[in-house]
Design an enzyme around this catalytic site. Structure first.
Site, PDB file in Angstrom:
ATOM      1  CE1 TYR A  32     -13.152  -7.099   1.819  1.00 47.30           C
ATOM      2  CE2 TYR A  32     -11.896  -9.189   0.867  1.00 47.30           C
ATOM      3  CZ  TYR A  32     -12.276  -7.713   1.385  1.00 47.30           C
ATOM      4  OH  TYR A  32     -11.502  -7.253   2.047  1.00 47.30           O
ATOM      5  NE  ARG A  92     -10.034   7.813  -6.287  1.00 46.17           N
ATOM      6  CZ  ARG A  92      -9.773   7.024  -5.506  1.00 46.17           C
ATOM      7  NH1 ARG A  92      -8.908   6.345  -4.697  1.00 46.17           N
ATOM      8  NH2 ARG A  92     -10.987   6.728  -4.685  1.00 46.17           N
ATOM      9  CG  ASP A 152      -8.757  -3.399  -3.581  1.00 45.89           C
ATOM     10  OD1 ASP A 152      -8.044  -2.755  -3.693  1.00 45.89           O
ATOM     11  OD2 ASP A 152      -9.389  -4.340  -4.149  1.00 45.89           O
ATOM     12  NE  ARG A 173      -6.991   4.726   2.415  1.00 45.46           N
ATOM     13  CZ  ARG A 173      -8.076   3.703   2.948  1.00 45.46           C
ATOM     14  NH1 ARG A 173      -9.210   4.284   3.144  1.00 45.46           N
ATOM     15  NH2 ARG A 173      -7.378   2.839   3.450  1.00 45.46           N
ATOM     16  NE  ARG A 196      -4.655  -1.466   0.178  1.00 47.45           N
ATOM     17  CZ  ARG A 196      -4.956  -1.824   0.976  1.00 47.45           C
ATOM     18  NH1 ARG A 196      -5.779  -0.684   1.821  1.00 47.45           N
ATOM     19  NH2 ARG A 196      -6.178  -2.771   0.682  1.00 47.45           N
TER      20      ARG A 196
HETATM   21  O1  CP3 Z   1       0.314  -2.013  -2.695  1.00 47.99           O
HETATM   22  C1  CP3 Z   1      -0.216  -0.811  -3.064  1.00 47.99           C
HETATM   23  O2  CP3 Z   1       0.044   0.750  -3.198  1.00 47.99           O
HETATM   24  C2  CP3 Z   1      -1.161  -1.321  -4.108  1.00 47.99           C
HETATM   25  C3  CP3 Z   1      -2.629  -0.872  -4.504  1.00 47.99           C
HETATM   26  C4  CP3 Z   1      -3.101  -1.939  -3.644  1.00 47.99           C
HETATM   27  C5  CP3 Z   1      -4.966  -1.637  -2.859  1.00 47.99           C
HETATM   28  N1  CP3 Z   1      -5.335  -2.594  -2.435  1.00 47.99           N
HETATM   29  C6  CP3 Z   1      -5.695  -0.047  -3.634  1.00 47.99           C
HETATM   30  C7  CP3 Z   1      -6.490  -0.233  -2.102  1.00 47.99           C
HETATM   31  C8  CP3 Z   1      -3.480  -3.444  -3.326  1.00 47.99           C
HETATM   32  C9  CP3 Z   1      -1.624  -4.501  -3.083  1.00 47.99           C
HETATM   33  C10 CP3 Z   1      -4.685  -3.774  -2.993  1.00 47.99           C
HETATM   34  C11 CP3 Z   1      -4.709  -5.005  -2.202  1.00 47.99           C
HETATM   35  C12 CP3 Z   1      -5.891  -5.068  -1.356  1.00 47.99           C
HETATM   36  N2  CP3 Z   1      -7.266  -4.539  -1.629  1.00 47.99           N
HETATM   37  C13 CP3 Z   1      -6.146  -6.014  -0.449  1.00 47.99           C
HETATM   38  C14 CP3 Z   1      -4.461  -7.068   0.478  1.00 47.99           C
HETATM   39  C15 CP3 Z   1      -4.517  -6.980   0.582  1.00 47.99           C
HETATM   40  C16 CP3 Z   1      -4.001  -6.364   3.059  1.00 47.99           C
HETATM   41  O3  CP3 Z   1      -4.309  -5.346   3.022  1.00 47.99           O
HETATM   42  O4  CP3 Z   1      -4.119  -7.270   3.001  1.00 47.99           O
HETATM   43  C17 CP3 Z   1      -7.134  -6.032   0.162  1.00 47.99           C
HETATM   44  C18 CP3 Z   1      -7.952  -7.498   1.467  1.00 47.99           C
HETATM   45  C19 CP3 Z   1      -8.284  -5.242  -0.767  1.00 47.99           C
HETATM   46  C20 CP3 Z   1      -9.898  -5.105  -0.231  1.00 47.99           C
HETATM   47  C21 CP3 Z   1      -9.510  -3.678   0.248  1.00 47.99           C
HETATM   48  N3  CP3 Z   1      -9.323  -2.369  -0.864  1.00 47.99           N
HETATM   49  C22 CP3 Z   1      -9.928  -3.244   0.928  1.00 47.99           C
HETATM   50  C23 CP3 Z   1      -9.825  -4.241   2.662  1.00 47.99           C
HETATM   51  C24 CP3 Z   1     -10.425  -1.691   1.152  1.00 47.99           C
HETATM   52  C25 CP3 Z   1      -9.862  -1.007   1.905  1.00 47.99           C
HETATM   53  C26 CP3 Z   1     -11.138  -0.129   2.344  1.00 47.99           C
HETATM   54  C27 CP3 Z   1     -10.948   1.292   3.303  1.00 47.99           C
HETATM   55  O5  CP3 Z   1     -11.567   2.757   2.488  1.00 47.99           O
HETATM   56  O6  CP3 Z   1     -10.337   1.074   4.002  1.00 47.99           O
HETATM   57  C28 CP3 Z   1      -9.580  -1.210  -0.183  1.00 47.99           C
HETATM   58  C29 CP3 Z   1     -10.230  -0.147  -1.581  1.00 47.99           C
HETATM   59  C30 CP3 Z   1      -8.379   0.258  -1.237  1.00 47.99           C
HETATM   60  N4  CP3 Z   1      -7.778  -0.562  -2.555  1.00 47.99           N
HETATM   61  C31 CP3 Z   1      -7.462   1.447  -0.992  1.00 47.99           C
HETATM   62  C32 CP3 Z   1      -7.000   1.620  -2.097  1.00 47.99           C
HETATM   63  C33 CP3 Z   1      -5.470   3.023  -2.307  1.00 47.99           C
HETATM   64  C34 CP3 Z   1      -8.066   2.876  -0.647  1.00 47.99           C
HETATM   65  C35 CP3 Z   1      -9.266   3.142  -1.790  1.00 47.99           C
HETATM   66  C36 CP3 Z   1      -9.139   5.238  -1.487  1.00 47.99           C
HETATM   67  O7  CP3 Z   1      -7.826   5.500  -1.660  1.00 47.99           O
HETATM   68  O8  CP3 Z   1     -10.160   5.494  -1.838  1.00 47.99           O
END
Ligand code: CP3
Length: 346
Positions: free
Chosen positions: A154, A43, A79, A34, A30
């Protein structure tokens, strides 16, 4: 970032392969997202899944942390649910919540209704990976996919879940549906990773974030064969494969045996113990992501302990033990990157 050097000769790829390196490579799960003001600006007014389908935005967001920190690898901005969206599953990523699925999967017919993924579903991925590898030069790009168990959670729960009760109920109680679902997701994950590698990604990470909810026996029987298939199908392409989960102290040996070159370790497991579990494989990790909120000397002292422990592994890639927390100060991650990259052992 531009240059003629070959990402296959980068410290990151070498460490992942267990070859000798001049310093321990570092990147952060990540790292794009954010915690970066430049990400939040880009964004503004753009939904997460729209950003993930726009090659220009993907490219720019992926490059932001590489420019800012000079990390040893980029991770593709996307994602784990994007491939499902791309084949037509009705889902969204709700800010502050996570992925939400309109019609949760419960039956064989539900599984059968999900199309398999081909490169034609994700032209923006191919385009973004190509432009990224051109921009990144010698810095490797890590492609990724969600592992079958984590993505299934999910799809079956319909959204984020603490205990994964419905998912495990299907696993224990409806083995035919479970098997069909895991095969479906494994096929999608494998195809998604192959698209990324074919377009130029130098490594892949399979995220099984929620595998830690399983006992070793249940993981071995109901999940591992499907993750192993994904890793095997990508293995033919010759790029290093990282396999990561959270709360997986009891699963690290199996996650390695599933076909990983590098086992990702969360921060709860001492790295030395993880290294003993995975045997002759490289490891990735595992600083507690909250340590970036500690004084810099406390953070770097703990990082040094991890770097020292990592010397015993076949190879070590430094990372946090899970994703960057949104409130993280980017300057603190810059200091951590600099510390890891300049750390030398005698
Ligand atoms: O690592 C990176 O920088 C690459 C981007 C990345 C994202 N999601 C972007 C994202 C990666 C590798 C993921 C993987 C992902 N997504 C996982 C596995 C990794 C982990 O953290 O265990 C999982 C479980 C998800 C599912 C998911 N998507 C969650 C739990 C969330 C967070 C929800 C929240 O808002 O708290 C997301 C959304 C997400 N994926 C964001 C980002 C940058 C935030 C959304 C935003 O910026 O509006």
């Amino acid at each position: 970032m531009r240059g003629v050097s070959d990402p296959r000769q980068s410290v990151f790829v070498k460490a992942a392969r267990g070859e000798a390196v001049s310093h321990t490579p570092v990147w952060f799960m990540r790292q794009a997202g954010r915690s970066l003001p430049e990400y939040l600006r880009l964004r503004e007014g753009v939904a997460m899944l729209d950003a993930c389908q726009d090659a220009e935005l993907i490219t720019e967001i992926t490059l932001q942390p590489v420019r800012r920190y000079g990390v040893d690898a980029a991770i593709f901005f996307s994602d784990i649910v994007l491939p499902l969206k791309a084949v037509g599953v009705d889902l969204d990523i709700k800010p502050g919540v996570g992925p939400v699925v309109a019609e949760p999967v419960r039956t064989l017919a539900d599984v059968a209704a999900i199309p398999d993924l081909t490169a034609d579903h994700v032209p923006f991925i191919t385009e973004a990976v190509r432009s990224l590898t051109a921009e990144l030069g010698g810095t490797p790009l890590i492609g990724f996919a969600g592992a079958p168990f984590t993505v299934a959670s999910y799809l079956v729960e319909g959204g984020p879940s603490k205990d994964h009760a419905r998912t495990k109920a299907m696993m224990f109680g409806a083995p035919d549906v479970w098997d069909a679902l895991m095969r479906k997701i494994a096929g999608i994950a494998s195809a998604f990773l192959q698209v990324q590698v074919a377009a130029g990604a130098s490594a892949v990470q399979l995220f099984d974030s929620w595998a830690g909810a399983l006992t070793p026996a249940d993981y071995a029987t109901h999940v591992m064969p499907h993750s192993a298939r994904v890793l095997a199908e990508v293995g033919h392409l010759g790029v290093p494969r990282i396999h990561f989960g959270v709360g997986t102290a009891n699963l690290l040996d199996l996650m390695g045996e599933a076909g990983a070159d590098v086992v990702g370790v969360d921060w709860r497991t001492p790295l030395s113990r993880a290294i003993a579990s995975v045997g002759d494989r490289a490891v990735q990790g595992n600083l507690d992501p909250t340590l970036v909120f500690a004084p810099t000397e406390v953070m770097t002292q703990r990082a040094a302990e991890i770097l020292e422990a990592g010397r015993e592994a076949r190879g070590h890639v430094f990372n946090l033990g899970h994703g960057v927390i949104p409130a993280t100060d980017p300057d603190q991650l810059a200091r951590l990157t600099e510390f890891v990259q300049s750390y030398r052992w005698d």
